[in-house]
Structures are given as C-alpha cells and as structure tokens.
Design a protein around this motif. Structure first.
Motif, PDB file in Angstrom:
ATOM      1  N   PRO A   1       1.406  -6.983   2.588  1.00 42.58           N
ATOM      2  CA  PRO A   1       1.675  -5.603   3.009  1.00 42.58           C
ATOM      3  C   PRO A   1       0.400  -4.806   3.226  1.00 42.58           C
ATOM      4  O   PRO A   1      -0.677  -5.157   2.728  1.00 42.58           O
ATOM      5  CB  PRO A   1       2.492  -5.032   1.833  1.00 42.58           C
ATOM      6  N   THR A   2       0.519  -3.734   3.979  1.00 45.16           N
ATOM      7  CA  THR A   2      -0.605  -2.822   4.194  1.00 45.16           C
ATOM      8  C   THR A   2      -0.981  -2.172   2.870  1.00 45.16           C
ATOM      9  O   THR A   2      -0.112  -1.686   2.146  1.00 45.16           O
ATOM     10  CB  THR A   2      -0.215  -1.742   5.216  1.00 45.16           C
ATOM     11  N   ILE A   3      -2.276  -2.138   2.576  1.00 45.30           N
ATOM     12  CA  ILE A   3      -2.699  -1.560   1.297  1.00 45.30           C
ATOM     13  C   ILE A   3      -2.784  -0.041   1.378  1.00 45.30           C
ATOM     14  O   ILE A   3      -2.536   0.661   0.395  1.00 45.30           O
ATOM     15  CB  ILE A   3      -4.040  -2.172   0.831  1.00 45.30           C
ATOM     16  N   LEU A   4      -3.103   0.490   2.568  1.00 47.29           N
ATOM     17  CA  LEU A   4      -3.132   1.927   2.832  1.00 47.29           C
ATOM     18  C   LEU A   4      -2.653   2.163   4.258  1.00 47.29           C
ATOM     19  O   LEU A   4      -2.977   1.388   5.164  1.00 47.29           O
ATOM     20  CB  LEU A   4      -4.543   2.510   2.684  1.00 47.29           C
ATOM     21  N   SER A   5      -1.918   3.239   4.468  1.00 45.78           N
ATOM     22  CA  SER A   5      -1.516   3.593   5.829  1.00 45.78           C
ATOM     23  C   SER A   5      -2.732   4.046   6.618  1.00 45.78           C
ATOM     24  O   SER A   5      -3.792   4.364   6.051  1.00 45.78           O
ATOM     25  CB  SER A   5      -0.484   4.717   5.794  1.00 45.78           C
ATOM     26  N   LYS A   6      -2.596   4.108   7.935  1.00 47.72           N
ATOM     27  CA  LYS A   6      -3.713   4.517   8.781  1.00 47.72           C
ATOM     28  C   LYS A   6      -4.188   5.929   8.426  1.00 47.72           C
ATOM     29  O   LYS A   6      -5.396   6.191   8.350  1.00 47.72           O
ATOM     30  CB  LYS A   6      -3.327   4.457  10.258  1.00 47.72           C
ATOM     31  N   ASP A   7      -3.253   6.844   8.221  1.00 42.48           N
ATOM     32  CA  ASP A   7      -3.637   8.219   7.907  1.00 42.48           C
ATOM     33  C   ASP A   7      -4.411   8.300   6.597  1.00 42.48           C
ATOM     34  O   ASP A   7      -5.419   9.011   6.496  1.00 42.48           O
ATOM     35  CB  ASP A   7      -2.403   9.123   7.842  1.00 42.48           C
ATOM     36  N   THR A   8      -3.939   7.574   5.593  1.00 44.03           N
ATOM     37  CA  THR A   8      -4.629   7.589   4.300  1.00 44.03           C
ATOM     38  C   THR A   8      -5.973   6.898   4.404  1.00 44.03           C
ATOM     39  O   THR A   8      -6.977   7.365   3.850  1.00 44.03           O
ATOM     40  CB  THR A   8      -3.771   6.913   3.221  1.00 44.03           C
TER      41      THR A   8
END
Length: 390
Positions: A314-321
C-alpha cells in the motif's frame, strides 16, 4: 586506525554489475579499518541493486556482521517517526499547525503555550533539552510519569521559537502526543510494529525486550575524543564538539545532559536502554530496511512492491501528504548543532529514484556523513547518472 581489517570473504550480499563500484568501496572501508562492521543497501528505480554486509558485529565474540545483524541507528530513527506523524496528519488525527496543547493541555506551561506540532517536528519547539529534571533510564519505564516530567519543562528560550536540534527529547514529546490521539493509545513503536514493519517487509524496532532479538544487535564502538586517530576526525573539527565540552551550552544540555543517565554512545544499545522507546534515537534496524523506506519516499510515497512475493504494497503516504512533508523550509542557524541546517536526514532522491541506507557500529565525528558513506553515495549517484545517459 582500528586493527580490525577483514578479508573479503567477511563481506556478503550482492550488487548488480552496474553498481559493483559500491562493493569495492565497501570492502576497502572494512579492509582498511574505516569500518568495524557495516551494511549498505541501495534501491534504484524501485529495485534493490545493492545489499551488502561485512566486518565484525562483536569483536569480543568475533561474530560476523551479516544479513541477520541489527544496528542501533540513533537519529536515523527520527525519519520513520516523522512518517508515523505524517500518517496521523493524513488521517486527520493531527495537524502540523495546531498548538500541542490542543492534544496535550498540560503541555501549555512554562512558555510553551504557543508551540505547534510543526515547531516540534522541525526542532524549534524549545524543548530540545531537559534541565528541570535529570533524566534517568527509570524515567522511561512509566509513560504517565514521563509525561509529567516533559510537560513541566519550561521553554528553553522563554517562548521564542528557536532552531535547536531536539536530538533526544523530540521523540519523547512526539510519543506522548501520539499516545493521546491514537484511538488505541499506542506508542510510535507499537504503530510501527503493527502498521509499517510487517506491511512493508522491513525490520525496525523502537524497543527491544527479548534477549533473543537483542543478540542480533551489533556492539557499538566509539572513542573518547582525545583518543581518536586523526583520520576519524573531520577536518576542521565541527564547532559542535567544542560546545559539547561546555556544560552551560545548549549543545551540552541537548546531547549530554538530557540523555538518560547522561549515557555515552556506546551505552545506548545496552539491553536495558533498548527496553524503552526513544523515537528520536532508539531505532534498531538494518541497511536493507532503511534503503527500502528511502526508496518508497523516493517514489513519492508510493509502493515499490515486495521483492519476494511481487505483491504491490500500500501507499505509505498520499500525494498531498507527501508533498506537504517534502516542502523545504528555509535553512536557519541551529544553536545546538552550531551550523545552518535544513532538509531531510534520510537519503533518498526522487529525481534519480534512489534510496540509500547505510548503518555501522563504529562511530566517527562527522555529523553529516564521512568518507565511508559519502564515497559510496557518490558512486551510486555517478552510476545512476551514467545509466540515465544510455
């Protein structure tokens, strides 16, 4: 020079042909006594291209520094701690711009009333040292009483935001904040153990309570300043080391006085010390895990895939974060480090798609890397740039 040069068969692991130069430098470091035991790992374009270990983990037993060896990585612990905080921000449980007192009302005393979470994350919260209480190891055994010590500490600079490296204390304060906002009141170490380490197939421990696990931790080798060989000393010697000798300096209070029982570097990976979480300094891991975290961050927080199963993680952080935490702040003079500082401590490069992890058990005096790691890093960068020309 340390008389611990090792034959090349003490180096294990692999490199792809393009990155063979890294192995050559790594072997030289060990043969020449620059390293006692160490590991270096590199991801390039989401693939592991270097994973090497070598030297001696414990000179008393002669045990080899190998793929099973774990290493206390001191301030590199702050990187994963920062990722945990960013994930809580993403979940809406924390906000960088909020005052800490919103989450921890008792914190608002002694000039700390206006300190924000961002202030703490970027080392300008004014709690970089504890001088209202002499910290001991036993203080870390009870988080409720530890919170009272931390909240009672007055602002180090009378409420004025001041950049001063929170070398030891930052993780204690963040841990208390996290315990208060996490729905299950978990610590940073527990969140890593449940949500990050198993999911991303890495080893990263903020506390070690099992002797069987502790047996894998490499012994630390450090020297009193007066005994250091010349080649171990950065030239010129960084100003911080003069300040560390002055008992009234911010540097001394930060890095010496605030350490539990005023511990020295070689004391920090004693089993008793590692029993308790110190998310600024107590991370125990290996170069492969460090490099994988760096690679994920170099990939914009997006997964790089499990190298064994091929399953996309899974993604560890979203793009915005990710974009938020990657926002570069202006460099300012740090009164504890005695230098201008800014930017990240974990070695990754989004443009080159490189994640670099290096850990070792012999400590020199350079703060920003020394010739052991910097030579390997230059080799990686030069190799990647040449590959991109093809």
């Amino acid at each position: 020079m340390l008389n611990v040069g090792c034959p090349s068969d003490r180096v294990s692991g692999f490199t792809t042909p393009e990155f063979a130069g890294v192995k050559k430098i790594f072997e030289e470091n060990i043969k020449n006594g620059l390293d006692v035991g160490a590991g270096v790992s590199v991801f390039y374009d989401n693939k592991m291209v270097v994973d090497l270990q070598g030297g001696i983990a414990n000179m008393a037993t002669g045990s080899t520094y190998d793929a099973e060896t774990l290493q206390l990585v001191f301030s590199s612990s702050k990187v994963l701690t920062g990722i945990v905080i960013a994930r809580l921000v993403e979940q809406g449980l924390l906000n960088y711009d909020e005052k800490i007192s919103k989450y921890w009302p008792e914190f608002a005393q002694g000039g700390k009333e206006n300190v924000t979470l961002l202030d703490l994350v970027v080392h300008r919260a004014g709690v970089g040292y504890i001088d209202s209480h002499q910290m001991t190891l036993s203080d870390l055994s009870n988080l409720e009483s530890l919170a009272k010590i931390l909240q009672s500490q007055p602002h180090n600079f009378n409420g004025v935001p001041t950049k001063a490296y929170h070398g030891v204390t930052r993780g204690w304060y963040l841990n208390e904040i996290v315990r208060r906002v996490d729905p299950r009141h978990r610590t940073i170490g527990r969140i890593v153990a449940e949500e990050i380490a198993p999911v991303y197939d890495i080893e990263f421990y903020y506390s070690i309570t099992k002797k069987s696990l502790y047996q894998r931790v490499a012994k630390i080798y450090a020297y009193p300043m007066v005994l250091l060989p010349k080649w171990m000393i950065s030239e010129p010697l960084e100003p911080i080391f003069d300040e560390m000798m002055k008992t009234d300096s911010v540097t001394y209070k930060t890095l010496v006085q605030s350490a539990p029982d005023r511990s020295q570097p070689q004391d920090w990976n004693r089993f008793e010390m590692l029993n308790y979480e110190g998310p600024s300094y107590s991370g125990v891991t290996n170069s492969k895990s460090m490099a994988k975290l760096a690679a994920i961050m170099a990939n914009g927080g997006n997964p790089i895939g499990n190298s064994v199963t091929g399953v996309l993680e899974p993604t560890i952080l979203s793009k915005d974060t990710y974009d938020l935490v990657m926002t570069k702040l202006p460099e300012t003079f740090d009164v504890a480090l005695q230098t201008r500082s800014g930017g990240s401590m974990l070695l990754w490069n989004p443009e080159l798609k490189v994640g670099f992890g290096y850990c070792m058990n012999a400590f020199h005096t350079a703060l920003s890397g020394d010739k052991r790691s910097l030579r390997m890093l230059r080799e990686v960068v030069d190799t990647v740039k040449n590959l991109k020309k093809l």
